[in-house]
Design an enzyme around this catalytic site. Structure first.
Site, PDB file in Angstrom:
ATOM      1  N   PRO A  59      63.830  27.929  43.134  1.00  0.00           N
ATOM      2  CG  PRO A  59      61.932  27.052  42.107  1.00  0.00           C
ATOM      3  CD  PRO A  59      63.413  27.046  42.023  1.00  0.00           C
ATOM      4  CG  ASN A  60      60.388  25.406  46.426  1.00  0.00           C
ATOM      5  OD1 ASN A  60      60.426  25.134  45.224  1.00  0.00           O
ATOM      6  ND2 ASN A  60      59.242  25.482  47.102  1.00  0.00           N
ATOM      7  CD  GLU A 110      24.421  59.999  36.439  1.00  0.00           C
ATOM      8  OE1 GLU A 110      23.283  60.505  36.411  1.00  0.00           O
ATOM      9  OE2 GLU A 110      24.997  59.549  35.421  1.00  0.00           O
ATOM     10  N   GLY A 113      47.248  31.573  48.907  1.00  0.00           N
ATOM     11  CA  GLY A 113      48.014  32.259  47.866  1.00  0.00           C
ATOM     12  C   GLY A 113      49.315  31.556  47.533  1.00  0.00           C
ATOM     13  CB  THR A 114      50.536  28.088  48.160  1.00  0.00           C
ATOM     14  OG1 THR A 114      50.357  28.104  49.582  1.00  0.00           O
ATOM     15  CG2 THR A 114      51.765  27.261  47.819  1.00  0.00           C
ATOM     16  CG  HIS A 116      13.391  65.865  57.215  1.00  0.00           C
ATOM     17  ND1 HIS A 116      13.304  64.584  57.708  1.00  0.00           N
ATOM     18  CD2 HIS A 116      13.710  66.656  58.276  1.00  0.00           C
ATOM     19  CE1 HIS A 116      13.530  64.598  59.006  1.00  0.00           C
ATOM     20  NE2 HIS A 116      13.796  65.839  59.373  1.00  0.00           N
ATOM     21  CG  ASN A 166      51.095  29.266  55.252  1.00  0.00           C
ATOM     22  OD1 ASN A 166      50.659  29.233  54.106  1.00  0.00           O
ATOM     23  ND2 ASN A 166      51.078  28.207  56.046  1.00  0.00           N
TER      24      ASN A 166
END
Length: 463
Positions: free
Chosen positions: A126-127, A327, A101-102, A184, A137
């Site tokens: 961002p990083n 249904e 998912g990186t 049954h 991870n």
């Protein structure tokens, strides 16, 4: 894209053309181009979780002295907007992508960084900033747990409780109705309709308990394990700090994982939850099928109840009304059962320090929760609450049921009882009439012994 509709973004692999109005950047765009597989996207609940996680991470990093207050505030504000759904259109990635998912983690990082830049009036990376102390991870496993926990607590458990309450009210309203039990699919001893509905309610209540028992395992978060479970590049207290932030924001009992190596490399809690969801689906399938049988007819079937007439049932047969809600619920149950297999296979795909089927596990898990919540409320409102009972037909069948002779076993024995039942069925006579001929029991004794209502109370009948 024409010259007027894109901008140039850069990442470690070089230049990337990105739509001019997109809040995301290079890594998200690469994933858009790399994975044009399906139209399946992460649901709202997952994006909400990502926003919550990124905001909590910024708050935790600030408290640990790793991020200044203004940067943290800008990221928290942007993350909150993502969590509320303002920017879902900027999360375009396919579920079928890199197994960690990186791409989706970077999608969140890039969108939040862009928004935070505007708020801060300066550079937000961002990083380095949004993803500080994190790795895809541990972010994605954490997002699976947070999103699933919140979806169960906020949506599914209330829906199941609503269904259980509806069943309880309906059971009370039909307690006076004694119907023919069936084993049954054959006639058996009588039961009260309230007892039948009570069995359904017990299934739902047990499903609630199973889900509640699983929540503590979902509450354990991978965040803090970073890349392989060792916590590299994160403050040692980060895992506990972000869990505390998430707990405060959501009001739920999130805690840091007792073992990050397990939390990164497995999806055991997700598989456990999926198993419990499958049990709930199995319960709903049972209830839906019982309703279909009871509603069948109206002339050639059981015709014991009439479900609400919601829509015409046939394009060729006028007047036909079908059990559309049971249904639909049965199809939901089938879908959730299928999802469980996908989640199980995904859970088996933990290779060494990382599971590599996280996106598909997340998608199927959250879909199952959402489907069951919707189906439970639908079943309650449009089937259980509104069905009517054909008391005249039910009562007539109960009184003619030769199997009532079972109640005479302690008095006349099994062998004679079998002969009476066989004769009554063969001659189309009531059991009581035949028993008067073949036993020494009086009319009053038979009336008491064969009272259908009394027989639903159990116990041993005595002359």
């Amino acid at each position: 894209m024409s010259e007027q509709t894109y901008r140039i973004e850069k990442d470690s692999l070089g230049d990337v053309r990105v739509p001019a109005d997109a809040l995301y950047a290079a890594q998200t765009q690469r994933a858009v181009e790399n994975f044009p597989i399906s139209d399946l996207r992460f649901p709202r609940s997952f994006i909400r979780a990502l926003g919550l996680i990124k905001g909590a991470a910024a708050a935790a990093n600030e408290k640990l002295g790793l991020m200044d207050k203004s940067m943290s505030a800008a990221i928290q504000s942007a993350s909150a907007e993502v969590a509320t759904g303002l920017y879902d259109a900027h999360f375009p990635l396919d579920i079928f992508q890199t197994g960690s998912g990186t791409s989706t983690n970077m999608n969140a990082n890039e969108v939040i960084a862009n928004l935070a830049c505007r708020k801060l009036g300066g550079k937000v990376h961002p990083n380095d900033h949004v993803n500080m102390s994190q790795s895809s991870n541990d972010v994605i496993p954490t997002a699976i747990h947070v999103s699933a926990y919140l979806a169960v607590a906020e949506d599914l458990l209330p829906a199941l409780s609503y269904l259980a309450d509806t069943l309880e009210r309906k059971a009370a309203s039909v307690d006076h109705v004694v119907t023919t039990g069936r084993t049954h699919l054959m006639d058996a001893m009588p039961v009260r309709l309230s007892q039948e509905l009570g069995g359904w309610r017990s299934q739902i209540c047990h499903g609630i308990e199973r889900l509640q028992n699983t929540l503590p395992h979902l509450a354990e978060l991978a965040q803090g394990g970073t890349a392989v479970g060792t916590g590299i590049n994160a403050h040692p207290a980060f895992g506990a700090a972000i869990a505390a932030e998430l707990a405060e924001q959501t009001g739920q009992a999130f805690v840091t994982s007792a073992n990050y190596f397990e939390s990164l490399s497995t999806q055991d809690a997700a598989v456990e939850l999926s198993g419990q969801l499958k049990v709930v689906a199995t319960s709903l399938m049972k209830i839906a099928n019982d309703l279909r049988w009871m509603n069948s007819g109206p002339l050639a079937g059981f015709g014991e109840i009439s479900l609400p007439a919601l829509q015409p049932g046939s394009s060729i047969m006028p007047g036909k009304i079908n059990p559309v809600i049971p249904e639909a619920v049965a199809m939901v149950a089938a879908q959730v059962t299928g999802n469980d297999l996908v989640i199980t296979l995904a859970g088996q795909s933990g290779n060494f320090q990382l599971n590599v089927m996280l996106p598909v596990a997340a998608y199927n898990l959250l879909q199952s929760i959402s489907l069951l919540a919707g189906a439970s409320r639908l079943l309650a409102d449009k089937a259980i609450a509104g069905f009517t009972v054909n008391e005249e037909k039910i009562g007539g069948l109960v009184g003619r049921n030769p199997i009532l002779v079972t109640a005479l076993n302690p008095v006349i024995g099994y062998e004679l009882g079998a002969k009476i039942a066989k004769k009554a069925y063969a001659e189309g006579r009531t059991l009581r009439d035949v028993a008067l001929e073949m036993t020494d029991l009086t009319d009053n004794e038979l009336t008491r012994l064969l009272d259908p209502r009394q027989l639903t109370e159990g116990g041993i009948q005595e002359a």
